[in-house]
Design a protein around this motif. Structure first.
Motif, short mmCIF file in Angstrom:
data_model
loop_
_atom_site.label_atom_id
_atom_site.label_comp_id
_atom_site.label_asym_id
_atom_site.label_seq_id
_atom_site.Cartn_x
_atom_site.Cartn_y
_atom_site.Cartn_z
N ARG A 166 -8.90 -4.16 10.07
CA ARG A 166 -7.29 -3.72 10.01
C ARG A 166 -6.81 -2.54 10.39
N GLN A 226 -7.38 -0.85 -5.39
CA GLN A 226 -6.92 -1.13 -4.90
C GLN A 226 -6.41 -2.26 -6.28
N HIS A 264 0.05 3.40 4.33
CA HIS A 264 -0.42 2.38 5.47
C HIS A 264 -0.03 1.14 5.42
N GLY A 283 -11.02 4.56 8.64
CA GLY A 283 -11.03 5.36 9.63
C GLY A 283 -9.80 5.49 10.31
N SER A 328 -9.75 7.47 -4.81
CA SER A 328 -8.88 6.86 -4.46
C SER A 328 -8.55 5.64 -4.56
N TYR A 329 -9.24 4.72 -3.07
CA TYR A 329 -9.27 3.63 -2.80
C TYR A 329 -9.74 2.57 -4.08
N ARG A 385 0.77 -1.20 -0.30
CA ARG A 385 -0.29 0.16 0.10
C ARG A 385 0.75 1.00 0.08
N ARG A 442 -11.62 10.47 -1.71
CA ARG A 442 -10.64 8.95 -1.33
C ARG A 442 -11.90 8.06 -2.13
FE1 HDE Z 1 -6.14 6.58 3.45
N1 HDE Z 1 -5.92 5.11 1.78
N2 HDE Z 1 -6.36 7.90 1.73
N3 HDE Z 1 -7.10 8.04 4.60
N4 HDE Z 1 -6.12 5.18 4.61
C1 HDE Z 1 -5.47 4.26 1.69
O1 HDE Z 1 -6.31 2.63 0.20
C2 HDE Z 1 -6.20 8.51 0.85
C3 HDE Z 1 -7.35 8.64 4.42
C4 HDE Z 1 -7.08 5.63 5.24
O2 HDE Z 1 -5.47 -0.45 6.19
C5 HDE Z 1 -4.59 3.91 -0.06
O3 HDE Z 1 -6.24 -0.29 0.00
C6 HDE Z 1 -6.42 9.43 -0.13
C7 HDE Z 1 -7.99 9.61 5.65
C8 HDE Z 1 -6.88 4.01 5.84
O4 HDE Z 1 -6.05 -1.07 3.66
C9 HDE Z 1 -5.07 4.73 -0.38
C10 HDE Z 1 -6.77 10.23 1.06
C11 HDE Z 1 -7.95 8.72 7.02
C12 HDE Z 1 -6.39 3.66 4.68
C13 HDE Z 1 -5.48 5.96 0.21
C14 HDE Z 1 -6.80 9.83 2.43
C15 HDE Z 1 -7.36 7.68 6.14
C16 HDE Z 1 -5.96 4.25 3.85
C17 HDE Z 1 -3.49 3.19 0.62
C18 HDE Z 1 -6.92 11.48 1.32
C19 HDE Z 1 -8.95 8.83 7.87
C20 HDE Z 1 -5.74 2.11 4.72
C21 HDE Z 1 -4.32 1.37 0.35
C22 HDE Z 1 -8.36 12.36 0.88
C23 HDE Z 1 -10.26 8.82 7.73
C24 HDE Z 1 -6.67 0.80 4.69
C25 HDE Z 1 -5.75 1.23 -0.38
C26 HDE Z 1 -6.51 -0.82 4.77
C27 HDE Z 1 -5.19 3.35 2.85
C28 HDE Z 1 -5.91 7.10 -0.06
C29 HDE Z 1 -6.76 10.26 3.80
C30 HDE Z 1 -7.49 6.17 5.84
C31 HDE Z 1 -4.38 5.37 -1.70
C32 HDE Z 1 -6.43 10.20 -1.07
C33 HDE Z 1 -8.24 10.94 5.90
C34 HDE Z 1 -7.08 3.33 7.33
O5 HDE Z 1 -6.23 4.45 -1.57
#
Ligand code: HDE
Length: 700
Positions: free
Chosen positions: A122, A376, A85, A157, A371-372, A82, A368
Motif C-alpha cells: 500500500r 488497527q 497515511h 516504510g 502504535s500500529y 488512518r 511504532r
Molecule cells: Fe507510521 N503510522 N508512524 N511511519 N506509517 C501509521 O498506522 C507511527 C513512521 C508508515 O499503508 C499508522 O495503520 C508512529 C515512520 C506508513 O496502512 C500509525 C511513528 C515510517 C503507514 C502510525 C510513525 C512510517 C503508517 C496510521 C513515529 C517510515 C501507512 C495508520 C514513531 C519508516 C501504512 C496505521 C498503510 C501508518 C504511527 C513514523 C510509515 C498511527 C507513532 C518513521 C507507510 O500507527
C-alpha cells in the motif's frame, strides 16, 4: 475460508474467496439469468424501489425490515480513516528471492533462490485526508506485507530514508503541526503553513528530513517511479543466532522520476487520482511495476566506526560506505478486487516480523511497535482484524486466542488454554523451541531515564551531504520549494528561524532562500549542538537526476490532434512508442475523435480539457494547417503547448504545427527538445530523446 460453489457471486479478496449469496436463487430478466437480490439474511427482495407505506401517500411502516436493514448498513459504512497515511492505494504481487541468504538470516523467505512469496503493498501520502489529491508535496508511504511461510512480515516504510524526529513521543506533535490547523480546519494535504514550519524550525533534528521533503522526492511522477526504504536499522539473525544489522531499500526497476512543482499543482486539479490511476492502468495493461530489494548489511564494528548512531532514524548510511546488495524483486501484478476490503482494511504493523528478523533499539521503531497494533483496533474495531483475508497469514496458524467482535474462526475442539492434559490433536497447538521466534539476546542495561543520547546530536552534517549530492537543477528545486512553502507562512519570525537552520546546512542555500523570501535581514545561524561536518563526501545515490532510467518504458505521450492529422506520422509515433514500452494517448477537441489525413477515424482518449499536457511525460502536436489555426484560438490547447514547454517536456510536432508552437513561445531550434516529425524515422529520434524525460537544457 475456502471458495465455495455457489450460484451467487464468488468474490475474490486477495487469494481467498468469499461466496456471496451461497445457494442463492437466480431468475430470468431481460438481461438474462441474474442472482435474486436478497436482504443480508438471505430473504429474497421483491421491490427495492419503494419503502413500505400505509396507503399510497401515507407514512412509512416501521416493520419494513428491508428498508431498515439497508439504511442501517449504509449509516455504518465508514470506518475511521488512518490518522496518518489516510490516502493510499494498494496492489497485490509477489517477492522473489534471487539467492539464499541463509548465512545471514534464517527468515524462510530468503532461504531458497527463486522462491516466490505473496505480497500486498500500500502506497500513501501522509498528511492529507482520504479524499485529498495525489500530487500533494508529501512523503509517500511504501508499506509491504509479505505473507511468508512463517508468518506475515510487514516492512512499513517510506519513499525517503530518514524521518523528521528521533523519538516516537514527538510523533503526535509532528503530525498535529503538519495536518490542518485545528481552529480553521485547513490547509489540506500541505505543509505550506505556519504550524508545520513553526514546529520544524523549533526541532533541529528534523532539518535533514526538511531538505529531503523540499526535494523532488516528495512529488513523484508515479508511485512506480520512486524508491522505498525501511528507514530504521533492523537485525537479520541466522540459524546460529548471529545478528547482522540491515537497512532495507526498494529500488524501482522503472527508474526514478518526479514532476516539477508547477506541474504538481496543475495535476491535482486535472486528475486528483493521478497516482492511483497510473498504478491501476499499468497493472491492468500488464506493465507490472517492479522493485528490487536491496540490503545494506553491517556489523557492530561498522556501527561503532560510523560517524552517526545507527539507531538514529534521522540519518542514512550512504550507499558509497555500505553498498546495497540486491537480493530479490517485488512485482505488483494484480489490482485489488475491492478497494475497501483490501486497501482500506489492510493493517500493517511494524511489530509483524518473522523468525530471522529482529528489531533494534531505534526509539522511533520501538514507539511504532506500540502504535500500529493500537491504531488497527481503533480503525477496524475488533482484535479479530487478522481474520480479514488481506490481513490473514497464508501459512497455517494455530493459537488459543478466541471470541471478540466478528470472530470468523475460533479454535475448534475442547482445548482453549495451555498447558492442558488433553493429548494429541485434542490438546491443540504447542510451542516449538526450534522453529519458533526467539528474540536476539542483545545485552541491555542502564539507568531508567528520559534522555536523548549524545550520539544523536549532529543535526546538520547529513543535511549538508544531501544538499551537495544534488545536481544544480535539483538544488534549485530545493531552494524554490523552501521559498514557496515559507512564503505561505504568515509569521516572518518563523521564516527567519528556518533560514537560521539552513545557514548551518549550506550558506549558499540559506542565501538563496533568504533572497527568494526577500528577508530584510539575514539571521544568525541557529545554535547547533554539534558543528556541521564539512568533510562528508557527496553521495550520488541521493540524487534522482544522477540516476536516470535507461528507457522511456512505462511512460505516456499525449498527442494533440485535429482533423487532417497525418495518419502515417501518428502511426509511426505509435509504433516507436510501443517498441519502447511506452503508450500513446490521443487528445482531441472532441471525445468522438478526428478524421485523419487519409480519411480514417481516430478515436480520442481525452477531450482536450480533460487531458492537459501535465498528465503526460511528453507530448506531440499533430495537426494540419487548418487544425493549427483553430487550436491557436483555443485557450486550453494553448495551455497544453505552453505548459509542456515550460515543464521542459519533449515535444514532437507535425511541420504544419510549427507556427502554432512558435506563436506560443516554443523554441523549435535544435537542442531545445522540440522535434519535427517530418519523416517516419523522426518518431524514433523523438522517443530516443524522451529517454532523458525532460530537456533540462531548456531550464531557465
Ligand atoms: Fe507510521 N503510522 N508512524 N511511519 N506509517 C501509521 O498506522 C507511527 C513512521 C508508515 O499503508 C499508522 O495503520 C508512529 C515512520 C506508513 O496502512 C500509525 C511513528 C515510517 C503507514 C502510525 C510513525 C512510517 C503508517 C496510521 C513515529 C517510515 C501507512 C495508520 C514513531 C519508516 C501504512 C496505521 C498503510 C501508518 C504511527 C513514523 C510509515 C498511527 C507513532 C518513521 C507507510 O500507527
Amino acid at each position: 475460508m475456502a471458495a465455495s460453489k455457489s450460484r451467487g457471486k464468488t468474490v475474490q479478496y486477495g487469494e481467498q474467496k468469499i461466496s456471496r449469496g451461497e445457494g442463492g436463487e437466480t431468475h430470468q430478466t431481460a438481461g438474462g439469468d441474474v442472482p435474486t437480490l436478497t436482504t443480508q439474511q438471505g430473504v429474497p427482495v421483491a421491490d427495492d424501489q419503494n419503502s413500505l407505506k400505509v396507503g399510497e401517500r401515507g407514512p412509512t411502516a416501521l416493520e419494513d425490515f428491508h428498508f431498515r436493514e439497508k439504511i442501517f448498513h449504509f449509516d455504518h459504512e465508514r470506518i475511521p480513516e488512518r490518522v496518518v497515511h489516510a490516502r493510499g492505494f494498494g496492489a497485490h504481487g509477489y517477492f522473489e528471492a534471487y539467492e539464499s541468504l541463509s548465512d545471514i538470516t534464517r527468515a524462510d523467505i530468503f532461504q531458497r533462490a527463486g522462491e516466490k512469496t505473496p505480497a500486498f503493498v500500500r502506497f500513501s501520502t501522509v498528511a492529507g485526508n482520504k479524499g485529498s489529491a495525489d500530487l500533494a508535496r508529501d512523503v509517500r508511504g511504501f508499506a509491504v506485507k509479505l505473507y511468508t511461510k512463517e508468518g506475515n512480515w510487514d516492512i512499513v516504510g517510506n519513499n525517503i530514508p530518514v524521518f523528521f524526529i528521533q523519538d516516537a513521543i514527538k510523533f503526535p506533535d509532528l503530525i498535529h503541526a503538519a495536518k490542518q490547523e485545528p481552529d480553521r480546519g485547513f490547509p489540506q494535504a500541505q505543509t505550506a503553513h505556519d504550524n508545520f514550519w513553526d514546529f520544524i524550525s523549533l526541532t533541529p533534528e528534523s532539518i535533514n528530513m526538511a531538505l529531503w521533503i523540499m526535494s523532488d522526492r516528495t512529488i513523484p511522477r508515479s508511485l512506480r517511479f520512486m524508491e522505498g526504504f525501511g528507514v530504521h536499522s533492523f537485525r537479520l539473525v541466522n540459524a546460529k543466532g548471529k545478528s547482522t544489522y540491515v537497512k532495507f531499500h526498494w529500488k524501482p526497476k522503472q527508474g526514478m522520476q518526479s514532476v516539477v512543482w508547477n506541474e504538481a499543482l496543475k495535476i491535482n486539479g486535472a486528475d486528483p487520482d493521478f497516482h492511483r490511476r497510473d498504478m491501476w492502468d499499468a497493472i491492468k495493461s500488464g506493465d507490472y511495476p517492479e522493485w528490487e530489494l536491496g540490503l545494506q548489511l553491517f556489523d557492530d564494528s561498522f556501527a561503532d566506526r560510523f560517524d552517526f548512531d545507527i539507531l538514529d532514524p534521522t540519518k542514512i548510511i550512504p550507499e558509497e560506505e555500505v553498498p546495497v546488495r540486491i537480493v530479490g524483486r517485488l512485482v505488483l501484478d494484480r489490482c485489488v478486487d475491492n478497494f475497501f476490503a483490501e486497501t482500506e482494511q489492510v493493517a500493517f504493523c511494524t511489530q509483524n516480523i518473522v523468525p530471522g528478523v529482529d528489531f533494534t533499539n531505534d526509539p522511533l521503531l520501538q514507539g511504532r511497535n506500540f502504535s500500529y497494533l493500537d491504531t488497527q483496533l481503533k480503525r477496524l474495531g475488533s482484535p479479530n482484524f487478522t481474520h480479514l483475508p488481506v490481513n490473514a497469514p497464508k501459512c497455517p496458524f494455530h493459537h488459543f486466542q478466541q471470541d471478540g467482535h466478528m470472530a470468523f474462526h475460533n479454535p475448534a475442539g475442547r482445548a482453549n488454554y495451555e498447558p492442558n492434559s488433553w493429548g494429541g490433536k485434542e490438546g491443540g497447538p504447542r510451542e516449538n523451541p526450534e522453529r519458533g521466534f526467539t528474540s536476539y539476546p542483545a545485552p541491555e542495561a542502564g539507568d531508567k531515564r528520559r534522555v536523548r543520547s549524545e550520539t544523536f546530536a549532529d543535526h546538520y552534517s547529513q543535511a549538508r551531504q544531501f544538499y551537495i549530492s544534488q545536481t544544480d537543477v535539483e538544488q534549485a528545486h530545493i531552494v524554490s520549494a523552501f521559498v514557496f512553502e515559507l512564503s505561505k507562512v504568515e509569521t516572518p519570525a518563523i521564516r527567519a528561524r528556518m533560514v537560521s537552520h539552513l545557514l548551518n546546512v549550506d550558506k549558499d542555500l540559506a542565501k538563496a532562500v533568504a533572497e527568494g523570501l526577500r528577508l530584510d535581514e539575514m539571521p544568525k545561524p541557529a545554535p547547533a549542538a554539534k558543528p556541521t561536518k564539512t568533510d562528508l563526501k557527496e553521495s550520488p545515490a541521493l540524487s534522482i537526476l544522477r540516476n536516470p532510467p535507461e528507457s522511456f518504458r512505462g511512460r505516456k505521450v499525449g498527442a494533440l490532434v485535429t482533423d487532417g492529422a497525418d495518419a502515417a506520422l501518428l502511426g509511426a509515433l505509435k509504433k516507436a512508442l510501443e517498441k519502447e514500452g511506452a503508450t500513446l494517448k490521443i487528445v482531441a477537441p472532441h471525445i468522438g475523435g478526428v478524421k485523419a489525413s487519409d480519411g480514417t477515424w481516430i478515436k480520442a482518449d481525452e477531450k482536450i480539457d480533460g487531458g492537459p499536457s501535465v498528465v503526460f511525460d511528453a507530448v506531440a502536436v499533430l495537426t494540419d494547417q487548418a487544425g493549427a489555426a483553430k487550436l491557436a484560438k483555443h485557450p486550453v490547447a494553448r495551455d497544453f503547448i505552453t505548459d509542456a514547454f515550460a515543464h521542459l517536456k519533449f515535444i514532437a510536432y507535425a511541420p504544419a504545427a510549427k507556427d502554432l508552437l512558435e506563436g506560443e513561445g516554443v523554441d523549435t531550434a535544435e537542442g531545445a527538445g522540440v522535434i519535427a516529425l517530418a519523416k517516419k524515422p523522426d518518431a524514433d529520434r523523438f522517443v530516443t530523446a524522451c529517454r532523458d524525460l525532460r530537456c533540462w537544457a531548456r531550464n531557465p
